[in-house]
Motif scaffolding. Sequence first.
Motif, PDB file in Angstrom:
ATOM      1  N   GLY A 139      22.272  43.062  35.777  1.00 21.26           N
ATOM      2  CA  GLY A 139      22.800  42.413  36.977  1.00 21.26           C
ATOM      3  C   GLY A 139      24.011  41.554  36.665  1.00 21.26           C
ATOM      4  N   VAL A 140      24.928  41.498  37.610  1.00 22.05           N
ATOM      5  CA  VAL A 140      26.185  40.773  37.426  1.00 22.05           C
ATOM      6  C   VAL A 140      26.294  39.672  38.466  1.00 22.05           C
ATOM      7  CG1 VAL A 140      28.701  40.958  37.497  1.00 22.05           C
ATOM      8  CG2 VAL A 140      27.355  42.787  36.455  1.00 22.05           C
ATOM      9  N   THR A 141      26.611  38.475  38.015  1.00 17.53           N
ATOM     10  CA  THR A 141      26.823  37.365  38.933  1.00 17.53           C
ATOM     11  C   THR A 141      28.208  37.468  39.554  1.00 17.53           C
ATOM     12  OG1 THR A 141      25.418  35.932  37.581  1.00 17.53           O
ATOM     13  CG2 THR A 141      26.896  34.855  39.159  1.00 17.53           C
ATOM     14  N   PRO A 142      28.316  37.533  40.876  1.00 19.84           N
ATOM     15  CA  PRO A 142      29.644  37.664  41.494  1.00 19.84           C
ATOM     16  C   PRO A 142      30.434  36.368  41.418  1.00 19.84           C
ATOM     17  CG  PRO A 142      27.959  37.449  43.183  1.00 19.84           C
ATOM     18  CD  PRO A 142      27.229  37.539  41.879  1.00 19.84           C
ATOM     19  N   ALA A 143      31.736  36.486  41.645  1.00 25.32           N
ATOM     20  CA  ALA A 143      32.596  35.304  41.650  1.00 25.32           C
ATOM     21  C   ALA A 143      32.345  34.477  42.909  1.00 25.32           C
ATOM     22  CB  ALA A 143      34.052  35.735  41.589  1.00 25.32           C
ATOM     23  N   ALA A 144      32.717  33.205  42.852  1.00 27.09           N
ATOM     24  CA  ALA A 144      32.644  32.347  44.041  1.00 27.09           C
ATOM     25  C   ALA A 144      33.610  32.879  45.105  1.00 27.09           C
ATOM     26  CB  ALA A 144      32.998  30.914  43.663  1.00 27.09           C
ATOM     27  N   PRO A 145      33.355  32.586  46.379  1.00 33.17           N
ATOM     28  CA  PRO A 145      34.209  33.132  47.444  1.00 33.17           C
ATOM     29  C   PRO A 145      35.694  32.874  47.242  1.00 33.17           C
ATOM     30  CG  PRO A 145      32.264  32.108  48.392  1.00 33.17           C
ATOM     31  CD  PRO A 145      32.224  31.806  46.922  1.00 33.17           C
ATOM     32  N   GLU A 146      36.037  31.694  46.737  1.00 30.05           N
ATOM     33  CA  GLU A 146      37.452  31.376  46.558  1.00 30.05           C
ATOM     34  C   GLU A 146      38.068  32.075  45.347  1.00 30.05           C
ATOM     35  OE1 GLU A 146      35.027  28.028  44.613  1.00 30.05           O
ATOM     36  OE2 GLU A 146      34.929  29.317  46.403  1.00 30.05           O
ATOM     37  N   ASN A 147      37.248  32.728  44.511  1.00 32.04           N
ATOM     38  CA  ASN A 147      37.746  33.394  43.306  1.00 32.04           C
ATOM     39  C   ASN A 147      37.720  34.915  43.383  1.00 32.04           C
ATOM     40  OD1 ASN A 147      38.198  30.922  42.034  1.00 32.04           O
ATOM     41  ND2 ASN A 147      36.101  30.824  41.231  1.00 32.04           N
ATOM     42  N   ILE A 148      37.398  35.464  44.539  1.00 32.34           N
ATOM     43  CA  ILE A 148      37.384  36.914  44.692  1.00 32.34           C
ATOM     44  C   ILE A 148      38.783  37.465  44.410  1.00 32.34           C
ATOM     45  CG2 ILE A 148      37.132  38.804  46.366  1.00 32.34           C
ATOM     46  CD1 ILE A 148      34.945  37.116  47.711  1.00 32.34           C
ATOM     47  N   GLY A 149      38.847  38.602  43.740  1.00 32.94           N
ATOM     48  CA  GLY A 149      40.132  39.170  43.366  1.00 32.94           C
ATOM     49  C   GLY A 149      40.865  39.828  44.520  1.00 32.94           C
ATOM     50  N   ARG A 150      42.148  40.091  44.299  1.00 37.66           N
ATOM     51  CA  ARG A 150      42.996  40.774  45.266  1.00 37.66           C
ATOM     52  C   ARG A 150      43.270  42.201  44.793  1.00 37.66           C
ATOM     53  NH1 ARG A 150      45.792  36.745  48.358  1.00 37.66           N
ATOM     54  NH2 ARG A 150      45.430  34.639  47.520  1.00 37.66           N
ATOM     55  N   ALA A 151      43.759  43.038  45.704  1.00 38.73           N
ATOM     56  CA  ALA A 151      44.152  44.407  45.349  1.00 38.73           C
ATOM     57  C   ALA A 151      45.588  44.641  45.794  1.00 38.73           C
ATOM     58  CB  ALA A 151      43.218  45.420  45.995  1.00 38.73           C
ATOM     59  N   LYS A 152      46.345  45.339  44.960  1.00 36.10           N
ATOM     60  CA  LYS A 152      47.752  45.589  45.252  1.00 36.10           C
ATOM     61  C   LYS A 152      48.155  46.953  44.731  1.00 36.10           C
ATOM     62  CE  LYS A 152      52.360  43.763  44.150  1.00 36.10           C
ATOM     63  NZ  LYS A 152      53.115  42.705  43.435  1.00 36.10           N
ATOM     64  N   ARG A 153      48.951  47.670  45.510  1.00 38.04           N
ATOM     65  CA  ARG A 153      49.471  48.960  45.045  1.00 38.04           C
ATOM     66  C   ARG A 153      50.763  48.735  44.278  1.00 38.04           C
ATOM     67  NH1 ARG A 153      46.700  53.379  45.576  1.00 38.04           N
ATOM     68  NH2 ARG A 153      45.074  53.347  47.165  1.00 38.04           N
ATOM     69  N   ILE A 154      50.871  49.401  43.113  1.00 38.41           N
ATOM     70  CA  ILE A 154      52.096  49.362  42.306  1.00 38.41           C
ATOM     71  C   ILE A 154      52.863  50.638  42.583  1.00 38.41           C
ATOM     72  CG2 ILE A 154      53.044  49.160  39.985  1.00 38.41           C
ATOM     73  CD1 ILE A 154      51.551  46.684  40.903  1.00 38.41           C
ATOM     74  N   ASP A 155      53.904  50.539  43.390  1.00 30.79           N
ATOM     75  CA  ASP A 155      54.589  51.734  43.868  1.00 30.79           C
ATOM     76  C   ASP A 155      55.433  52.430  42.805  1.00 30.79           C
ATOM     77  OD1 ASP A 155      53.552  51.408  46.444  1.00 30.79           O
ATOM     78  OD2 ASP A 155      55.176  50.041  47.010  1.00 30.79           O
ATOM     79  N   ASP A 156      55.857  51.702  41.785  1.00 35.05           N
ATOM     80  CA  ASP A 156      56.748  52.311  40.792  1.00 35.05           C
ATOM     81  C   ASP A 156      56.045  52.665  39.486  1.00 35.05           C
ATOM     82  OD1 ASP A 156      56.329  49.736  39.891  1.00 35.05           O
ATOM     83  OD2 ASP A 156      58.405  49.411  39.256  1.00 35.05           O
ATOM     84  N   ALA A 157      54.714  52.781  39.512  1.00 35.04           N
ATOM     85  CA  ALA A 157      53.971  53.101  38.284  1.00 35.04           C
ATOM     86  C   ALA A 157      54.419  54.432  37.701  1.00 35.04           C
ATOM     87  CB  ALA A 157      52.470  53.117  38.567  1.00 35.04           C
ATOM     88  N   ARG A 158      54.582  55.424  38.577  1.00 34.05           N
ATOM     89  CA  ARG A 158      55.001  56.738  38.092  1.00 34.05           C
ATOM     90  C   ARG A 158      56.376  56.652  37.433  1.00 34.05           C
ATOM     91  NH1 ARG A 158      55.882  58.988  42.520  1.00 34.05           N
ATOM     92  NH2 ARG A 158      58.100  59.540  42.424  1.00 34.05           N
ATOM     93  N   GLY A 159      57.289  55.931  38.051  1.00 31.08           N
ATOM     94  CA  GLY A 159      58.628  55.788  37.502  1.00 31.08           C
ATOM     95  C   GLY A 159      58.645  55.082  36.163  1.00 31.08           C
ATOM     96  N   ARG A 160      57.767  54.100  35.997  1.00 28.42           N
ATOM     97  CA  ARG A 160      57.695  53.388  34.713  1.00 28.42           C
ATOM     98  C   ARG A 160      57.286  54.344  33.592  1.00 28.42           C
ATOM     99  NH1 ARG A 160      55.291  47.290  35.605  1.00 28.42           N
ATOM    100  NH2 ARG A 160      56.124  46.923  37.690  1.00 28.42           N
ATOM    101  N   TYR A 161      56.305  55.192  33.881  1.00 32.01           N
ATOM    102  CA  TYR A 161      55.856  56.139  32.863  1.00 32.01           C
ATOM    103  C   TYR A 161      56.920  57.194  32.590  1.00 32.01           C
ATOM    104  CZ  TYR A 161      53.351  59.953  30.633  1.00 32.01           C
ATOM    105  OH  TYR A 161      52.991  60.963  29.776  1.00 32.01           O
ATOM    106  N   VAL A 162      57.601  57.670  33.637  1.00 32.53           N
ATOM    107  CA  VAL A 162      58.674  58.662  33.461  1.00 32.53           C
ATOM    108  C   VAL A 162      59.739  58.116  32.521  1.00 32.53           C
ATOM    109  CG1 VAL A 162      60.629  59.746  34.646  1.00 32.53           C
ATOM    110  CG2 VAL A 162      58.337  59.921  35.623  1.00 32.53           C
TER     111      VAL A 162
END
Length: 449
Positions: A139-162
Amino acid sequence: MGEKLFGTDGVRGQANSWPMTADMALRLGAAAGRYFRRDKQDKQEHRVVIGKDTRLSGYMIEYALTAGFASTGMNVFLLGPVPTPAIGYLTHSLRADVGVMISASHNPASDNGIKLFGPDGYKLSDEAEAGIEALLNNGVTPAAPENIGRAKRIDDARGRYVEYAKTTFPHRRRLEGLRIVLDCANGAAYRTAPEVLWELGAEVITLGVEPDGFNINLDCGSTKPQAAARRVLDTRADLGICLDGDADRVVLIDETGRIADGDQLMALIATRWAQEGRLAGNTLVATVMSNLGLERHLNAQGIALKRTPVGDRYVVEEMRAGGHNLGGEQSGHIVMTDYATTGDGLIGALQFLAAMVETGQPASELMQVFTPVPQQLVNVRFAKGKTPLKSDAVQSAILEAERALGADGRLLIRPSGTEPLIRVMAEALDPAQLERVLSSVVDAVRRES
């Protein structure tokens, strides 16, 4: 008893069946997030990068993992479809705590998998996987409400690898004048690989670049290179390049339509690097599946061959332990730690193309570095609950085959790490003896399956 999730290459199974369910992905994300948050109370930003191939089930698993990681305070960077080696590179480049690739590699679209990478860009050790499994089971203890993580799309990931992949090709060299057939298996590299080759100057004829969620690896890619071979002949191309679904392996096709496996590519790179003084320890690391002809060729060049169990993770572990910079598998995983932390089909192909450009030789001359010892592999499927290799009859057949081969061949029998299969491989200088030995063992395994 706790759940055992990790196999030879992460977690893998049929989509929407255990362990490839949304629920399990959420729990695994939470466990991995907690494991990599070393100090549970710190205020430092913790990051995870998540990439995927083109399977329909990737959406389900991606969002479930995102929820799991965010629940433990990890900020999630979503990269979209990118090759597996791009995850190793971008995990390190983006200073992430952990990287995730959602892919079942060369398997059909109905399967999926989850591969985890540490902050150094390498796949996780057995110890780290055991630690994550322990957290998942306890079992995993979740983070406090104020510490929940965010999600973001990285649009240039493919270009960085290219851009990074292009830096691995010799400076000031170009691919102008070369016509290349490129089969991306309707997988993760369907955009990155054509861009790299085109930007380096090649004329690129593409196959397998129209993914629909269901056609990944379907009659195309490194496991089915026949269509690409026909296209090479039809278009009079100089080279064919076939990647698999997550682009960590490659199979090459010369201008005559002849197909070469990873052993030939490793032999070429090892020989060239040794001549240039670039081959660390003057050693190539390969698995027990690599052809005996490769070993004989390397020994004649004064190059050592270290063998490992099957699986690119074992190759990489041996490379890191011994300080070696070149290794791989017959299946086309080519690991060059000067450039990447895992197998990279595109960068492996670029090394071959560099040899073509620098020597002026056609692919047919560069691709046949050694004469393979006749080798055959047969996969025998067994029923649930069966254990063919524990049978006395099978063990007796194996001993008899090994005695018959003596020093003139090899016999390798092993269970698949991902499917209910027994893989029977034999090599022998005498093709007739090879047939006899292989048939005797395969028949014995089938009777017990």
